[in-house]
Write a protein that holds these residues in place. Structure first.
Motif, PDB file in Angstrom:
ATOM      1  N   ARG A 289      90.249  66.293  60.178  1.00 53.14           N
ATOM      2  CA  ARG A 289      89.450  64.871  59.859  1.00 53.14           C
ATOM      3  C   ARG A 289      88.294  64.820  60.624  1.00 53.14           C
ATOM      4  NH1 ARG A 289      92.654  61.616  56.983  1.00 53.14           N
ATOM      5  NH2 ARG A 289      94.762  62.154  56.601  1.00 53.14           N
ATOM      6  N   GLY A 290      87.265  64.210  60.033  1.00 54.59           N
ATOM      7  CA  GLY A 290      86.169  63.746  60.765  1.00 54.59           C
ATOM      8  C   GLY A 290      85.359  65.016  60.931  1.00 54.59           C
ATOM      9  N   GLU A 291      85.530  66.257  60.528  1.00 54.43           N
ATOM     10  CA  GLU A 291      84.771  67.240  60.519  1.00 54.43           C
ATOM     11  C   GLU A 291      83.986  67.629  59.271  1.00 54.43           C
ATOM     12  OE1 GLU A 291      85.436  71.860  62.626  1.00 54.43           O
ATOM     13  OE2 GLU A 291      86.915  71.129  61.211  1.00 54.43           O
ATOM     14  N   ILE A 292      82.788  68.203  59.412  1.00 58.84           N
ATOM     15  CA  ILE A 292      81.972  68.482  58.428  1.00 58.84           C
ATOM     16  C   ILE A 292      81.986  70.246  58.682  1.00 58.84           C
ATOM     17  CG2 ILE A 292      79.746  68.604  57.134  1.00 58.84           C
ATOM     18  CD1 ILE A 292      79.133  65.950  58.458  1.00 58.84           C
ATOM     19  N   VAL A 293      82.536  70.861  57.585  1.00 61.96           N
ATOM     20  CA  VAL A 293      82.771  72.261  57.644  1.00 61.96           C
ATOM     21  C   VAL A 293      81.893  73.136  56.450  1.00 61.96           C
ATOM     22  CG1 VAL A 293      84.340  74.281  57.300  1.00 61.96           C
ATOM     23  CG2 VAL A 293      85.101  72.152  58.480  1.00 61.96           C
ATOM     24  N   GLY A 294      81.194  73.995  56.836  1.00 59.13           N
ATOM     25  CA  GLY A 294      80.021  74.512  55.788  1.00 59.13           C
ATOM     26  C   GLY A 294      80.742  75.864  55.460  1.00 59.13           C
ATOM     27  N   LEU A 295      80.322  76.255  54.039  1.00 59.10           N
ATOM     28  CA  LEU A 295      80.830  77.447  53.463  1.00 59.10           C
ATOM     29  C   LEU A 295      79.614  78.134  52.744  1.00 59.10           C
ATOM     30  CD1 LEU A 295      83.032  79.240  52.435  1.00 59.10           C
ATOM     31  CD2 LEU A 295      83.297  78.181  50.373  1.00 59.10           C
ATOM     32  N   ALA A 296      79.311  79.417  53.294  1.00 54.14           N
ATOM     33  CA  ALA A 296      77.979  80.213  53.016  1.00 54.14           C
ATOM     34  C   ALA A 296      78.489  81.423  52.468  1.00 54.14           C
ATOM     35  CB  ALA A 296      77.164  80.443  54.449  1.00 54.14           C
ATOM     36  N   GLY A 297      77.162  81.801  51.405  1.00 55.89           N
ATOM     37  CA  GLY A 297      77.697  83.035  50.823  1.00 55.89           C
ATOM     38  C   GLY A 297      76.690  83.292  49.781  1.00 55.89           C
ATOM     39  N   LEU A 298      76.539  84.817  49.610  1.00 57.56           N
ATOM     40  CA  LEU A 298      75.426  84.734  48.628  1.00 57.56           C
ATOM     41  C   LEU A 298      75.908  84.528  47.224  1.00 57.56           C
ATOM     42  CD1 LEU A 298      74.401  88.137  49.760  1.00 57.56           C
ATOM     43  CD2 LEU A 298      73.212  86.120  50.340  1.00 57.56           C
ATOM     44  N   MET A 299      74.945  84.385  46.075  1.00 55.36           N
ATOM     45  CA  MET A 299      75.537  84.120  44.791  1.00 55.36           C
ATOM     46  C   MET A 299      76.463  85.097  44.363  1.00 55.36           C
ATOM     47  SD  MET A 299      74.152  81.136  44.071  1.00 55.36           S
ATOM     48  CE  MET A 299      74.222  81.304  41.839  1.00 55.36           C
ATOM     49  N   GLY A 300      77.444  84.752  43.725  1.00 55.48           N
ATOM     50  CA  GLY A 300      78.866  85.867  43.362  1.00 55.48           C
ATOM     51  C   GLY A 300      79.703  85.994  44.507  1.00 55.48           C
ATOM     52  N   ALA A 301      79.583  85.165  45.576  1.00 50.96           N
ATOM     53  CA  ALA A 301      80.494  85.588  46.804  1.00 50.96           C
ATOM     54  C   ALA A 301      81.771  85.036  46.486  1.00 50.96           C
ATOM     55  CB  ALA A 301      79.998  85.125  47.832  1.00 50.96           C
ATOM     56  N   GLY A 302      81.929  83.958  45.478  1.00 45.40           N
ATOM     57  CA  GLY A 302      83.185  83.283  45.183  1.00 45.40           C
ATOM     58  C   GLY A 302      83.239  81.782  45.776  1.00 45.40           C
ATOM     59  N   ARG A 303      81.930  81.339  46.272  1.00 47.58           N
ATOM     60  CA  ARG A 303      82.074  79.912  46.890  1.00 47.58           C
ATOM     61  C   ARG A 303      82.657  78.922  45.893  1.00 47.58           C
ATOM     62  NH1 ARG A 303      76.052  79.459  48.332  1.00 47.58           N
ATOM     63  NH2 ARG A 303      76.091  79.826  46.065  1.00 47.58           N
ATOM     64  N   THR A 304      81.818  78.755  44.849  1.00 44.06           N
ATOM     65  CA  THR A 304      82.161  77.897  43.748  1.00 44.06           C
ATOM     66  C   THR A 304      83.630  77.980  43.408  1.00 44.06           C
ATOM     67  OG1 THR A 304      80.180  77.127  43.137  1.00 44.06           O
ATOM     68  CG2 THR A 304      81.600  76.573  41.504  1.00 44.06           C
ATOM     69  N   GLU A 305      84.035  79.012  42.970  1.00 44.47           N
ATOM     70  CA  GLU A 305      85.337  79.653  42.420  1.00 44.47           C
ATOM     71  C   GLU A 305      86.564  79.143  43.469  1.00 44.47           C
ATOM     72  OE1 GLU A 305      82.425  82.383  40.675  1.00 44.47           O
ATOM     73  OE2 GLU A 305      82.606  81.590  42.551  1.00 44.47           O
ATOM     74  N   LEU A 306      86.210  79.309  44.834  1.00 48.18           N
ATOM     75  CA  LEU A 306      87.206  78.842  45.554  1.00 48.18           C
ATOM     76  C   LEU A 306      87.239  77.303  45.735  1.00 48.18           C
ATOM     77  CD1 LEU A 306      88.924  79.352  48.204  1.00 48.18           C
ATOM     78  CD2 LEU A 306      86.820  79.362  49.618  1.00 48.18           C
ATOM     79  N   ALA A 307      86.408  76.778  45.575  1.00 48.73           N
ATOM     80  CA  ALA A 307      86.285  75.157  45.612  1.00 48.73           C
ATOM     81  C   ALA A 307      87.141  74.750  44.278  1.00 48.73           C
ATOM     82  CB  ALA A 307      84.748  74.629  45.681  1.00 48.73           C
ATOM     83  N   MET A 308      86.875  75.276  43.278  1.00 53.03           N
ATOM     84  CA  MET A 308      87.389  74.837  41.990  1.00 53.03           C
ATOM     85  C   MET A 308      88.666  75.125  41.870  1.00 53.03           C
ATOM     86  SD  MET A 308      84.297  75.433  39.007  1.00 53.03           S
ATOM     87  CE  MET A 308      85.227  74.763  37.767  1.00 53.03           C
ATOM     88  N   SER A 309      89.011  76.294  42.229  1.00 54.35           N
ATOM     89  CA  SER A 309      90.481  76.702  42.490  1.00 54.35           C
ATOM     90  C   SER A 309      91.438  75.756  43.196  1.00 54.35           C
ATOM     91  CB  SER A 309      90.647  78.133  42.709  1.00 54.35           C
ATOM     92  OG  SER A 309      90.393  78.271  43.973  1.00 54.35           O
ATOM     93  N   VAL A 310      90.790  75.316  44.294  1.00 48.94           N
ATOM     94  CA  VAL A 310      91.547  74.388  45.220  1.00 48.94           C
ATOM     95  C   VAL A 310      91.768  73.084  44.674  1.00 48.94           C
ATOM     96  CG1 VAL A 310      91.213  73.271  47.271  1.00 48.94           C
ATOM     97  CG2 VAL A 310      91.000  75.630  47.164  1.00 48.94           C
ATOM     98  N   PHE A 311      90.648  72.695  43.758  1.00 47.54           N
ATOM     99  CA  PHE A 311      90.721  71.442  43.114  1.00 47.54           C
ATOM    100  C   PHE A 311      91.480  71.241  41.873  1.00 47.54           C
ATOM    101  CE2 PHE A 311      88.291  68.115  40.369  1.00 47.54           C
ATOM    102  CZ  PHE A 311      88.834  66.936  41.171  1.00 47.54           C
ATOM    103  N   GLY A 312      92.654  71.556  41.913  1.00 47.48           N
ATOM    104  CA  GLY A 312      93.575  71.534  40.784  1.00 47.48           C
ATOM    105  C   GLY A 312      93.398  72.525  39.776  1.00 47.48           C
ATOM    106  N   ARG A 313      93.235  73.620  40.409  1.00 43.05           N
ATOM    107  CA  ARG A 313      93.266  74.904  39.510  1.00 43.05           C
ATOM    108  C   ARG A 313      92.519  74.663  38.390  1.00 43.05           C
ATOM    109  NH1 ARG A 313      97.741  78.717  40.565  1.00 43.05           N
ATOM    110  NH2 ARG A 313      99.106  77.642  42.176  1.00 43.05           N
ATOM    111  N   SER A 314      91.117  74.178  38.722  1.00 33.66           N
ATOM    112  CA  SER A 314      90.241  73.862  37.579  1.00 33.66           C
ATOM    113  C   SER A 314      89.547  75.190  37.449  1.00 33.66           C
ATOM    114  CB  SER A 314      89.352  73.020  37.825  1.00 33.66           C
ATOM    115  OG  SER A 314      88.424  73.077  39.094  1.00 33.66           O
ATOM    116  N   TYR A 315      89.566  76.344  38.198  1.00 36.91           N
ATOM    117  CA  TYR A 315      89.264  77.598  37.838  1.00 36.91           C
ATOM    118  C   TYR A 315      90.050  78.664  37.736  1.00 36.91           C
ATOM    119  CZ  TYR A 315      86.496  82.016  38.246  1.00 36.91           C
ATOM    120  OH  TYR A 315      85.750  83.029  37.828  1.00 36.91           O
ATOM    121  N   GLY A 316      90.755  78.641  36.367  1.00 36.99           N
ATOM    122  CA  GLY A 316      91.973  79.506  36.050  1.00 36.99           C
ATOM    123  C   GLY A 316      93.133  79.148  36.694  1.00 36.99           C
TER     124      GLY A 316
END
Length: 508
Positions: A289-316
């Motif tokens: 709580r109260g923390e801003i955490v960054g997620l860095a990675g090159l394109m294709g590293a899986g950043r958006t896939e990780l986020a969408m999968s956590v958000f109610g399995r909206s990625y598969g």
């Protein structure tokens, strides 16, 4: 023949109640790359629409001279006939048609009323070679990524014997590799004698490619800089754009980090379309709580896939691992589940997935939490209006009212509407995927201020960004992702661009 291929003098363009351009002047030399910079709403796109005939002569005041002759354009076809071609940020391709069909759409290679397909495919292949696109002319455009579609647009422009090529935010949706390829292509076009005008918010790219830079602010010309002779820096461009020095690109912030809010353990995500491909492997993250955490990675590293999968399995759905929130394991089988558990995801593509652009601000703000405004299945319109108006004021959304159509807002204001929508769900974990993409520097500062405020309210924020300086300036802690694996974790005081890049390329 003068040194300038284009001169626009005293251009004034008004809409009902709004002056978009006021006595704007623009001079572009032959064979140069000329950048136009300015905040959203500064008049950049409006000026280019005047130049390309989208707004024909008679709908504005002022004079245009092209190739040393007065230029009174009656429409887009007239401008293209003269060799002026514009490529808009929203690409104008027909996805179901082939590359060749798109290149010559409206300019068909015909003989006696019949299309000569051999000639069409032959000339399309030559144009594709010229822009460096190794694809068959018969490939459907829908099978291409955004970067390759951008090259098809340029090939289409070259088929019209372009003299002046206008590109509106050409790299906004491209990854680093595609952006670099496009910039190299523009340099090659310049060397071949084609003049380019480019609108871009990416000032590092502007400085890397432009020969001259014109800055607009509030519909007026501020100055034109010669990159070769003037001392041009990002700070100088920003100062011209916003009318003040931005010594600090990020608002000052002292974090108030509390207890653990969310823990992701051994998170593995399989591609829903490519059997056997793992896009995220054994990821472990902790958010407080109260923390801003960054997620860095090159394109294709899986950043958006990780986020969408956590958000109610909206990625598969082929996902394994645990999510522990507030000390207990939760199971998120749908987006509805994620919202119910206080998790929100702000997509990187706000226009396609984040907003209903033909609806007003009010309906967009309430869209993800209508249940809070409904009783016995009926939405309380007055309460919906009141809530949306509170967000309009609190988020400083620049619009006359909450009944304004969202698609008419600037990129920064659209992003504030998206954030308002998810804050209204009472989410205490916000996943922000490229939250400032396509937004000018002034609006970015406002978005950063909002993110800091949300963290100070005790929420946890996960920021995904391709801009390493943004992560370094905003985040308290940064994870790196490489080939689907968490490859590093650094607190703000230990993080540098070099160290982040080292971890982002680890194992590749």
């Amino acid at each position: 023949m003068t040194d300038h291929i284009l001169r626009m003098q005293g251009i004034t363009k008004t809409f009902p109640g709004v002056t978009a351009l006021q006595d704007v002047n623009l001079s572009v030399r032959r064979g140069e790359i000329h950048a136009i910079c300015g905040e959203n709403g500064a008049g950049k796109s409006t000026l280019m629409k005047v130049l390309s005939g989208v707004y024909p002569h008679g709908t504005y005041r002022g004079d245009i001279y092209f190739d040393d002759e007065p230029c009174r354009l009656s429409g887009i076809r007239d401008s293209e006939h003269r060799g002026i071609v514009i490529i808009h940020q929203e690409l104008a391709l027909c996805p179901q048609l082939s590359i060749a069909e798109n290149i010559f759409l409206g300019n068909e290679q015909a003989h006696r009323g019949l299309i000569d397909w051999n000639k069409t495919h032959h000339e399309a292949a030559q144009l594709l070679a010229r822009v460096g696109l190794a694809e068959s002319p018969v490939t459907p455009v829908m099978d291409l990524g955004v970067g390759k579609q951008q090259l098809v647009e340029i090939a289409k422009a070259l088929s019209k014997e372009v003299k002046l090529l206008i590109l509106d935010e050409p790299t906004a949706a491209l990854n680093d590799e595609d952006s670099a390829h496009l910039l190299d292509l523009l340099r090659g076009l310049r060397d071949a004698g084609i003049t380019c005008v480019i609108i871009s918010h990416k000032l590092n790219e502007v400085l890397a490619i432009a020969d001259a830079i014109t800055i607009l602010r509030d519909g007026r010309t501020i100055e034109t800089l010669d990159v070769a002779t003037d001392q041009v820096t990002e700070d100088r461009i920003i100062s011209g754009m916003v009318g003040r020095d931005l010594d600090h690109r990020f608002p000052p912030h002292t974090p108030k980090i509390g207890e653990e809010l969310l823990r992701i353990e051994d998170w593995t995500v399989h591609s829903p379309t490519q059997h056997g491909r793992v896009v995220v492997s054994g990821a472990n993250l902790v958010l407080r709580r109260g923390e801003i955490v960054g997620l860095a990675g090159l394109m294709g590293a899986g950043r958006t896939e990780l986020a969408m999968s956590v958000f109610g399995r909206s990625y598969g759905t082929n996902i394994t691992g645990r999510i522990v929130k507030d000390g207990r394991e939760i199971h998120l089988k749908s987006v509805r589940d994620a919202i119910r558990h206080g998790i929100a995801y702000v997509t990187e593509d706000r226009k396609r997935y984040g907003l209903n652009l033909i609806e007003d601000i009010k309906r967009n703000v309430s869209a993800a939490a209508l249940g809070k405004l409904a009783k016995r299945g009926w939405v309380n319109d007055n309460e919906e209006y009141r809530v949306a108006d509170e967000y309009r004021a609190g988020m400083n959304i620049k619009a006359p009212s909450v009944l304004s159509v969202t698609g008419k807002l600037s990129g920064g204001n659209q992003q504030k509407v998206v954030l308002s929508k998810w804050i209204f769900t009472d989410a205490d974990l916000l996943i922000l995927d490229e939250p400032t993409r396509g937004i000018d520097v002034g609006a970015k500062y406002e978005i950063y201020t909002i993110i800091n405020r949300l963290a100070d309210e005790g929420r946890a924020i996960l920021v995904i960004s391709s801009e390493l300086p943004e992560l370094l300036g905003l985040c308290d802690r940064i994870y790196t992702l490489s080939a689907g694996r968490i490859s590093g974790e650094l607190p703000r005081e230990q993080a540098t661009q070099e160290r982040l890049m080292q971890y982002m390329t680890k194992g590749q």
